[in-house]
Design a protein around this motif. Structure first.
Motif, PDB file in Angstrom:
ATOM      1  N   HIS A  96       0.836  -1.207   0.000  1.00 16.81           N
ATOM      2  CA  HIS A  96       0.000   0.000   0.000  1.00 16.81           C
ATOM      3  C   HIS A  96       0.871   1.258   0.000  1.00 16.81           C
ATOM      4  O   HIS A  96       0.529   2.262  -0.634  1.00 16.81           O
ATOM      5  N   LEU A  97       2.006   1.200   0.689  1.00 24.74           N
ATOM      6  CA  LEU A  97       2.919   2.350   0.739  1.00 24.74           C
ATOM      7  C   LEU A  97       3.400   2.731  -0.663  1.00 24.74           C
ATOM      8  O   LEU A  97       3.519   3.920  -0.969  1.00 24.74           O
ATOM      9  N   ALA A  98       3.682   1.751  -1.485  1.00 23.94           N
ATOM     10  CA  ALA A  98       4.139   2.043  -2.843  1.00 23.94           C
ATOM     11  C   ALA A  98       3.086   2.849  -3.600  1.00 23.94           C
ATOM     12  O   ALA A  98       3.413   3.829  -4.282  1.00 23.94           O
ATOM     13  N   GLY A  99       1.827   2.460  -3.460  1.00 23.33           N
ATOM     14  CA  GLY A  99       0.742   3.196  -4.102  1.00 23.33           C
ATOM     15  C   GLY A  99       0.585   4.599  -3.545  1.00 23.33           C
ATOM     16  O   GLY A  99       0.342   5.553  -4.294  1.00 23.33           O
ATOM     17  N   LEU A 100       0.724   4.725  -2.232  1.00 23.26           N
ATOM     18  CA  LEU A 100       0.630   6.049  -1.604  1.00 23.26           C
ATOM     19  C   LEU A 100       1.731   6.972  -2.120  1.00 23.26           C
ATOM     20  O   LEU A 100       1.478   8.136  -2.444  1.00 23.26           O
ATOM     21  N   ARG A 101       2.945   6.444  -2.200  1.00 23.05           N
ATOM     22  CA  ARG A 101       4.065   7.271  -2.679  1.00 23.05           C
ATOM     23  C   ARG A 101       3.833   7.734  -4.114  1.00 23.05           C
ATOM     24  O   ARG A 101       4.120   8.882  -4.453  1.00 23.05           O
ATOM     25  N   MET A 102       3.309   6.847  -4.942  1.00 21.77           N
ATOM     26  CA  MET A 102       3.020   7.202  -6.334  1.00 21.77           C
ATOM     27  C   MET A 102       1.938   8.278  -6.392  1.00 21.77           C
ATOM     28  O   MET A 102       2.046   9.253  -7.133  1.00 21.77           O
ATOM     29  N   GLU A 103       0.898   8.102  -5.584  1.00 19.43           N
ATOM     30  CA  GLU A 103      -0.191   9.073  -5.575  1.00 19.43           C
ATOM     31  C   GLU A 103       0.283  10.431  -5.066  1.00 19.43           C
ATOM     32  O   GLU A 103      -0.106  11.475  -5.589  1.00 19.43           O
ATOM     33  N   ILE A 104       1.153  10.429  -4.051  1.00 15.77           N
ATOM     34  CA  ILE A 104       1.715  11.683  -3.527  1.00 15.77           C
ATOM     35  C   ILE A 104       2.502  12.390  -4.622  1.00 15.77           C
ATOM     36  O   ILE A 104       2.375  13.600  -4.813  1.00 15.77           O
ATOM     37  N   ALA A 105       3.293  11.623  -5.357  1.00 16.21           N
ATOM     38  CA  ALA A 105       4.122  12.208  -6.417  1.00 16.21           C
ATOM     39  C   ALA A 105       3.281  12.762  -7.568  1.00 16.21           C
ATOM     40  O   ALA A 105       3.679  13.732  -8.215  1.00 16.21           O
ATOM     41  N   CYS A 106       2.116  12.176  -7.802  1.00 17.37           N
ATOM     42  CA  CYS A 106       1.307  12.553  -8.963  1.00 17.37           C
ATOM     43  C   CYS A 106       0.254  13.620  -8.683  1.00 17.37           C
ATOM     44  O   CYS A 106      -0.292  14.191  -9.627  1.00 17.37           O
ATOM     45  N   THR A 107      -0.042  13.884  -7.409  1.00 15.53           N
ATOM     46  CA  THR A 107      -1.115  14.852  -7.132  1.00 15.53           C
ATOM     47  C   THR A 107      -0.601  16.284  -7.179  1.00 15.53           C
ATOM     48  O   THR A 107       0.526  16.557  -6.784  1.00 15.53           O
ATOM     49  N   ASP A 108      -1.444  17.157  -7.688  1.00 11.97           N
ATOM     50  CA  ASP A 108      -1.125  18.579  -7.748  1.00 11.97           C
ATOM     51  C   ASP A 108      -1.781  19.355  -6.605  1.00 11.97           C
ATOM     52  O   ASP A 108      -1.420  20.504  -6.357  1.00 11.97           O
ATOM     53  N   ARG A 109      -2.738  18.729  -5.945  1.00  4.94           N
ATOM     54  CA  ARG A 109      -3.480  19.413  -4.878  1.00  4.94           C
ATOM     55  C   ARG A 109      -2.713  19.322  -3.558  1.00  4.94           C
ATOM     56  O   ARG A 109      -2.503  18.238  -3.028  1.00  4.94           O
ATOM     57  N   ARG A 110      -2.282  20.468  -3.065  1.00  6.74           N
ATOM     58  CA  ARG A 110      -1.468  20.534  -1.850  1.00  6.74           C
ATOM     59  C   ARG A 110      -2.164  19.901  -0.663  1.00  6.74           C
ATOM     60  O   ARG A 110      -1.551  19.118   0.072  1.00  6.74           O
ATOM     61  N   GLU A 111      -3.445  20.200  -0.459  1.00  5.81           N
ATOM     62  CA  GLU A 111      -4.172  19.672   0.699  1.00  5.81           C
ATOM     63  C   GLU A 111      -4.261  18.147   0.636  1.00  5.81           C
ATOM     64  O   GLU A 111      -4.108  17.462   1.645  1.00  5.81           O
ATOM     65  N   PHE A 112      -4.508  17.628  -0.558  1.00  4.30           N
ATOM     66  CA  PHE A 112      -4.605  16.183  -0.716  1.00  4.30           C
ATOM     67  C   PHE A 112      -3.240  15.536  -0.498  1.00  4.30           C
ATOM     68  O   PHE A 112      -3.130  14.490   0.132  1.00  4.30           O
ATOM     69  N   ARG A 113      -2.176  16.167  -1.004  1.00  3.79           N
ATOM     70  CA  ARG A 113      -0.820  15.658  -0.806  1.00  3.79           C
ATOM     71  C   ARG A 113      -0.483  15.616   0.680  1.00  3.79           C
ATOM     72  O   ARG A 113       0.110  14.658   1.163  1.00  3.79           O
ATOM     73  N   GLU A 114      -0.868  16.655   1.429  1.00  7.09           N
ATOM     74  CA  GLU A 114      -0.625  16.674   2.879  1.00  7.09           C
ATOM     75  C   GLU A 114      -1.374  15.536   3.571  1.00  7.09           C
ATOM     76  O   GLU A 114      -0.830  14.869   4.454  1.00  7.09           O
ATOM     77  N   PHE A 115      -2.628  15.320   3.159  1.00  5.46           N
ATOM     78  CA  PHE A 115      -3.416  14.217   3.708  1.00  5.46           C
ATOM     79  C   PHE A 115      -2.724  12.881   3.432  1.00  5.46           C
ATOM     80  O   PHE A 115      -2.585  12.036   4.321  1.00  5.46           O
ATOM     81  N   LEU A 116      -2.286  12.692   2.178  1.00  8.58           N
ATOM     82  CA  LEU A 116      -1.629  11.439   1.807  1.00  8.58           C
ATOM     83  C   LEU A 116      -0.312  11.255   2.557  1.00  8.58           C
ATOM     84  O   LEU A 116       0.032  10.138   2.954  1.00  8.58           O
ATOM     85  N   ASN A 117       0.435  12.326   2.761  1.00  5.30           N
ATOM     86  CA  ASN A 117       1.692  12.239   3.511  1.00  5.30           C
ATOM     87  C   ASN A 117       1.451  11.824   4.957  1.00  5.30           C
ATOM     88  O   ASN A 117       2.215  11.024   5.511  1.00  5.30           O
ATOM     89  N   LYS A 118       0.388  12.346   5.556  1.00  2.89           N
ATOM     90  CA  LYS A 118       0.050  11.934   6.925  1.00  2.89           C
ATOM     91  C   LYS A 118      -0.329  10.466   6.959  1.00  2.89           C
ATOM     92  O   LYS A 118       0.069   9.727   7.865  1.00  2.89           O
ATOM     93  N   ARG A 119      -1.077  10.036   5.965  1.00  2.00           N
ATOM     94  CA  ARG A 119      -1.465   8.622   5.870  1.00  2.00           C
ATOM     95  C   ARG A 119      -0.223   7.742   5.693  1.00  2.00           C
ATOM     96  O   ARG A 119      -0.067   6.711   6.317  1.00  2.00           O
ATOM     97  N   LYS A 120       0.692   8.176   4.818  1.00  2.00           N
ATOM     98  CA  LYS A 120       1.941   7.442   4.573  1.00  2.00           C
ATOM     99  C   LYS A 120       2.767   7.344   5.848  1.00  2.00           C
ATOM    100  O   LYS A 120       3.271   6.264   6.189  1.00  2.00           O
ATOM    101  N   ASP A 121       2.889   8.455   6.572  1.00  2.00           N
ATOM    102  CA  ASP A 121       3.645   8.451   7.828  1.00  2.00           C
ATOM    103  C   ASP A 121       3.044   7.468   8.826  1.00  2.00           C
ATOM    104  O   ASP A 121       3.768   6.727   9.500  1.00  2.00           O
ATOM    105  N   PHE A 122       1.714   7.438   8.907  1.00  2.00           N
ATOM    106  CA  PHE A 122       1.034   6.509   9.814  1.00  2.00           C
ATOM    107  C   PHE A 122       1.331   5.066   9.418  1.00  2.00           C
ATOM    108  O   PHE A 122       1.677   4.234  10.263  1.00  2.00           O
ATOM    109  N   VAL A 123       1.209   4.757   8.131  1.00  2.00           N
ATOM    110  CA  VAL A 123       1.421   3.386   7.664  1.00  2.00           C
ATOM    111  C   VAL A 123       2.880   2.978   7.880  1.00  2.00           C
ATOM    112  O   VAL A 123       3.161   1.857   8.322  1.00  2.00           O
TER     113      VAL A 123
END
Length: 71
Positions: A28-55
């Motif tokens: 799942h982390l691999a997918g999160l990292r890809m999604e973080i790299a591909c998103t342009d929305r700052r708020e969504f990227r921050e959300f995904l980074n918090k999720r990644k840190d938790f995982v």
């Protein structure tokens, strides 16, 4: 408004179950990292980074438990 914390729940897993859960989360982390790299929305990227840190922390805890002998 403070952060809402839930109650602590303990769940027993076998070493095999812990390893399987770790593998699923690492995948799942691999997918999160890809999604973080591909998103342009700052708020969504921050959300995904918090999720990644938790995982990542959760995976670390599982690995630590496995090394200690686990359940």
């Amino acid at each position: 408004m403070g952060k809402k914390e839930g109650k602590v729940v303990e769940v027993a897993f076998t070493n095999s179950e812990i390893e399987t859960l770790r593998e699923v989360l690492v995948g799942h982390l691999a997918g999160l990292r890809m999604e973080i790299a591909c998103t342009d929305r700052r708020e969504f990227r921050e959300f995904l980074n918090k999720r990644k840190d938790f995982v990542e922390e959760f995976v670390h805890r599982l690995e630590k438990d496995l090394m200690a002998g686990g359940s």
